[in-house]
Design a protein around this motif. Structure first.
Motif, PDB file in Angstrom:
ATOM      1  N   VAL A   1      24.010  47.970  48.087  1.00 61.38           N
ATOM      2  CA  VAL A   1      22.605  48.194  48.449  1.00 61.38           C
ATOM      3  C   VAL A   1      21.766  48.372  47.185  1.00 61.38           C
ATOM      4  N   ARG A   2      22.278  49.158  46.263  1.00 60.62           N
ATOM      5  CA  ARG A   2      21.526  49.416  45.020  1.00 60.62           C
ATOM      6  C   ARG A   2      21.376  48.124  44.214  1.00 60.62           C
ATOM      7  N   GLU A   3      22.446  47.347  44.186  1.00 57.49           N
ATOM      8  CA  GLU A   3      22.423  46.075  43.460  1.00 57.49           C
ATOM      9  C   GLU A   3      21.386  45.133  44.089  1.00 57.49           C
TER      10      GLU A   3
ATOM     11  N   ALA B   1      18.468  56.570  54.974  1.00 62.08           N
ATOM     12  CA  ALA B   1      18.137  56.058  53.628  1.00 62.08           C
ATOM     13  C   ALA B   1      18.980  56.783  52.585  1.00 62.08           C
ATOM     14  N   SER B   2      19.126  58.080  52.761  1.00 62.36           N
ATOM     15  CA  SER B   2      19.914  58.864  51.816  1.00 62.36           C
ATOM     16  C   SER B   2      21.366  58.384  51.814  1.00 62.36           C
ATOM     17  N   ILE B   3      21.891  58.065  53.001  1.00 60.94           N
ATOM     18  CA  ILE B   3      23.299  57.633  53.095  1.00 60.94           C
ATOM     19  C   ILE B   3      23.482  56.218  52.518  1.00 60.94           C
ATOM     20  N   VAL B   4      22.610  55.285  52.918  1.00 55.66           N
ATOM     21  CA  VAL B   4      22.825  53.903  52.445  1.00 55.66           C
ATOM     22  C   VAL B   4      22.537  53.751  50.948  1.00 55.66           C
ATOM     23  N   SER B   5      21.739  54.666  50.414  1.00 54.10           N
ATOM     24  CA  SER B   5      21.415  54.532  48.987  1.00 54.10           C
ATOM     25  C   SER B   5      22.637  54.791  48.107  1.00 54.10           C
ATOM     26  N   ALA B   6      23.717  55.327  48.684  1.00 51.29           N
ATOM     27  CA  ALA B   6      24.942  55.553  47.900  1.00 51.29           C
ATOM     28  C   ALA B   6      25.840  54.314  47.889  1.00 51.29           C
TER      29      ALA B   6
ATOM     30  N   ASP C   1      21.383  68.677  51.372  1.00 53.89           N
ATOM     31  CA  ASP C   1      22.312  67.569  51.645  1.00 53.89           C
ATOM     32  C   ASP C   1      21.898  66.330  50.862  1.00 53.89           C
ATOM     33  N   ARG C   2      20.579  66.034  50.883  1.00 53.64           N
ATOM     34  CA  ARG C   2      20.096  64.830  50.186  1.00 53.64           C
ATOM     35  C   ARG C   2      20.290  64.966  48.679  1.00 53.64           C
ATOM     36  N   ASP C   3      20.005  66.162  48.164  1.00 51.67           N
ATOM     37  CA  ASP C   3      20.193  66.419  46.730  1.00 51.67           C
ATOM     38  C   ASP C   3      21.628  66.169  46.316  1.00 51.67           C
TER      39      ASP C   3
ATOM     40  N   GLY D   1      11.182  57.329  41.795  1.00 54.82           N
ATOM     41  CA  GLY D   1      12.445  57.271  42.535  1.00 54.82           C
ATOM     42  C   GLY D   1      13.478  58.220  41.975  1.00 54.82           C
ATOM     43  N   ARG D   2      14.729  57.729  41.898  1.00 54.85           N
ATOM     44  CA  ARG D   2      15.828  58.572  41.418  1.00 54.85           C
ATOM     45  C   ARG D   2      16.479  58.002  40.150  1.00 54.85           C
ATOM     46  N   ASP D   3      16.394  56.668  40.008  1.00 50.79           N
ATOM     47  CA  ASP D   3      17.106  56.007  38.900  1.00 50.79           C
ATOM     48  C   ASP D   3      16.164  55.073  38.143  1.00 50.79           C
ATOM     49  N   ILE D   4      14.882  55.390  38.162  1.00 51.72           N
ATOM     50  CA  ILE D   4      13.903  54.469  37.557  1.00 51.72           C
ATOM     51  C   ILE D   4      14.066  54.420  36.042  1.00 51.72           C
TER      52      ILE D   4
ATOM     53  N   LEU E   1      11.550  51.434  49.774  1.00 54.61           N
ATOM     54  CA  LEU E   1      12.399  50.244  49.917  1.00 54.61           C
ATOM     55  C   LEU E   1      13.752  50.627  50.531  1.00 54.61           C
ATOM     56  N   TYR E   2      14.309  51.753  50.058  1.00 56.18           N
ATOM     57  CA  TYR E   2      15.565  52.242  50.663  1.00 56.18           C
ATOM     58  C   TYR E   2      15.322  52.613  52.133  1.00 56.18           C
ATOM     59  N   ARG E   3      14.171  53.201  52.390  1.00 55.43           N
ATOM     60  CA  ARG E   3      13.843  53.581  53.774  1.00 55.43           C
ATOM     61  C   ARG E   3      13.678  52.337  54.652  1.00 55.43           C
ATOM     62  N   ALA E   4      13.061  51.289  54.092  1.00 55.61           N
ATOM     63  CA  ALA E   4      12.849  50.063  54.868  1.00 55.61           C
ATOM     64  C   ALA E   4      14.182  49.446  55.274  1.00 55.61           C
TER      65      ALA E   4
ATOM     66  N   ASP F   1       6.669  52.894  45.157  1.00 54.78           N
ATOM     67  CA  ASP F   1       7.459  53.929  45.821  1.00 54.78           C
ATOM     68  C   ASP F   1       8.821  53.309  46.157  1.00 54.78           C
ATOM     69  N   THR F   2       9.796  53.487  45.264  1.00 53.89           N
ATOM     70  CA  THR F   2      11.082  52.800  45.481  1.00 53.89           C
ATOM     71  C   THR F   2      11.847  53.392  46.659  1.00 53.89           C
ATOM     72  N   GLY F   3      11.602  54.671  46.963  1.00 59.03           N
ATOM     73  CA  GLY F   3      12.248  55.278  48.131  1.00 59.03           C
ATOM     74  C   GLY F   3      11.866  54.540  49.410  1.00 59.03           C
TER      75      GLY F   3
ATOM     76  N   ARG G   1      23.894  64.367  47.805  1.00 59.35           N
ATOM     77  CA  ARG G   1      24.245  62.935  47.844  1.00 59.35           C
ATOM     78  C   ARG G   1      23.646  62.201  46.645  1.00 59.35           C
ATOM     79  N   ASP G   2      22.374  62.497  46.342  1.00 52.09           N
ATOM     80  CA  ASP G   2      21.701  61.802  45.232  1.00 52.09           C
ATOM     81  C   ASP G   2      22.366  62.094  43.887  1.00 52.09           C
ATOM     82  N   ARG G   3      22.767  63.354  43.699  1.00 60.92           N
ATOM     83  CA  ARG G   3      23.281  63.741  42.379  1.00 60.92           C
ATOM     84  C   ARG G   3      24.753  63.404  42.186  1.00 60.92           C
ATOM     85  N   THR G   4      25.484  63.219  43.293  1.00 64.75           N
ATOM     86  CA  THR G   4      26.939  63.042  43.135  1.00 64.75           C
ATOM     87  C   THR G   4      27.412  61.627  43.452  1.00 64.75           C
ATOM     88  N   ARG G   5      26.509  60.723  43.865  1.00 63.31           N
ATOM     89  CA  ARG G   5      27.003  59.380  44.198  1.00 63.31           C
ATOM     90  C   ARG G   5      27.550  58.694  42.939  1.00 63.31           C
ATOM     91  N   SER G   6      28.477  57.746  43.186  1.00 70.29           N
ATOM     92  CA  SER G   6      29.176  57.169  42.035  1.00 70.29           C
ATOM     93  C   SER G   6      28.291  56.200  41.253  1.00 70.29           C
TER      94      SER G   6
HETATM   95  O1   DC Z   1      12.051  59.287  47.639  1.00 75.24           O
HETATM   96  P1   DC Z   1      12.468  59.130  49.109  1.00 75.24           P
HETATM   97  O2   DC Z   1      12.823  60.449  49.750  1.00 75.24           O
HETATM   98  O3   DC Z   1      11.487  58.360  49.931  1.00 75.24           O
HETATM   99  O4   DC Z   1      13.803  58.256  49.040  1.00 75.24           O
HETATM  100  C1   DC Z   1      14.574  57.968  50.176  1.00 75.24           C
HETATM  101  C2   DC Z   1      16.046  57.893  49.776  1.00 75.24           C
HETATM  102  O5   DC Z   1      16.258  56.774  48.939  1.00 75.24           O
HETATM  103  C3   DC Z   1      16.553  59.123  49.017  1.00 75.24           C
HETATM  104  O6   DC Z   1      17.376  59.912  49.827  1.00 75.24           O
HETATM  105  C4   DC Z   1      17.328  58.594  47.849  1.00 75.24           C
HETATM  106  C5   DC Z   1      17.112  57.114  47.854  1.00 75.24           C
HETATM  107  N1   DC Z   1      16.520  56.603  46.631  1.00 75.24           N
HETATM  108  C6   DC Z   1      17.384  56.220  45.630  1.00 75.24           C
HETATM  109  O7   DC Z   1      18.601  56.392  45.776  1.00 75.24           O
HETATM  110  N2   DC Z   1      16.897  55.662  44.492  1.00 75.24           N
HETATM  111  C7   DC Z   1      15.582  55.495  44.321  1.00 75.24           C
HETATM  112  N3   DC Z   1      15.119  54.940  43.193  1.00 75.24           N
HETATM  113  C8   DC Z   1      14.672  55.902  45.336  1.00 75.24           C
HETATM  114  C9   DC Z   1      15.189  56.474  46.478  1.00 75.24           C
END
Ligand code: DC
Length: 219
Positions: free
Chosen positions: A104-106, A95-100, A175-177, A125-128, A34-37, A30-32, A179-184
């Motif tokens: 952090v992603r690196e 988590a949604s904010i820092v994931s942009a 809001d989360r969508d 996740g989002r970018d698996i 890790l972002y949440r942690a 569950d990669t999300g 951020r997830d879809r438009t981050r650089s």
């Molecule tokens: O899947 P989740 O809702 O537990 O994920 C929490 C946040 O982490 C979500 O807002 C987007 C981010 N995330 C991400 O950017 N890339 C991933 N592979 C997993 C999660």
């Protein structure tokens, strides 16, 4: 073996990934979580999640681990087990904010890849399929109608005793969508070779069946 599952919030990724992992005897990554942690630690450190400089400074002083025991996943931040603290609305938004933040992603990339070395995984996740495991042999991208996703997420929240309104859930999800879809960096986009599954009218078991069928026919 790596199976990649991506898609927006509320589409049923976690439920399906857990079921599929249990069925195949794979680890559920569950990669999300890790972002949440990381978001949990940022909030505990009284850093604002939008403060990129401070968040980036915190990374080298942070360790995040995942433990797998008897089908359960535990998340540890600096050795402290925080699994149950990762689903609060505050952590979800942070988590949604820092994931942009690119740093952090690196930083989380090798952590995710190292976990996959412990065995076969169903990673969600989002970018698996695009970034973390671009050569995964099986990639799925889940979608569902926005109203279905909001209703699912709202039901989950009510089930755990959070009486937030349907409108608030809807706002949070959109809001989360956005951020997830438009981050650089590494935005939520399907990999070219991902198979789409619309989960709007399917049960989790039906989604898993479709995945298993797709994997066995190689289509
Ligand atoms: O899947 P989740 O809702 O537990 O994920 C929490 C946040 O982490 C979500 O807002 C987007 C981010 N995330 C991400 O950017 N890339 C991933 N592979 C997993 C999660």
């Amino acid at each position: 073996m790596i199976i990649a599952i991506d898609g927006p919030a509320g589409v049923g990724k976690s439920t399906v990934a857990k079921l599929l992992a249990a069925r195949l005897g794979y680890l559920y990554l569950d990669t999300g979580a890790l972002y949440r942690a990381l978001a949990w630690k940022i909030l505990k450190s009284r850093i604002h999640p939008t403060d990129q400089a401070q968040v980036t400074t915190l990374l080298p002083a942070t360790s995040i681990h995942m433990q797998f025991q008897h089908g359960l996943v535990q998340v540890l931040v600096d050795g402290l087990e925080v699994t149950r603290d990762l689903r609060t609305p505050e952590v979800t938004t942070a988590a949604s904010i820092v994931s942009a933040i690119p740093a952090v992603r690196e930083w989380l990339l090798p952590i995710q890849r190292q976990i996959s070395q412990r065995g076969s995984v169903v990673a969600e996740g989002r970018d698996i399929g695009t970034k973390v495991f671009p050569s995964a042999p099986f990639k799925f991208f889940l979608e569902a109608d926005a109203t279905v996703r909001v209703a699912r997420r709202h039901r989950e929240l009510v089930a755990v005793g959070r009486g937030e309104t349907f409108e608030a859930t809807s706002q949070d999800l959109s809001d989360r969508d956005r951020r997830d879809r438009t981050r650089s960096v590494d935005p939520l986009v399907p990999a070219d070779d991902a198979r789409f599954i619309d989960t709007s009218t399917l049960s989790p078991d039906q989604v898993v069946e479709q995945m298993i069928a797709a994997m066995s026919t190689g289509s």
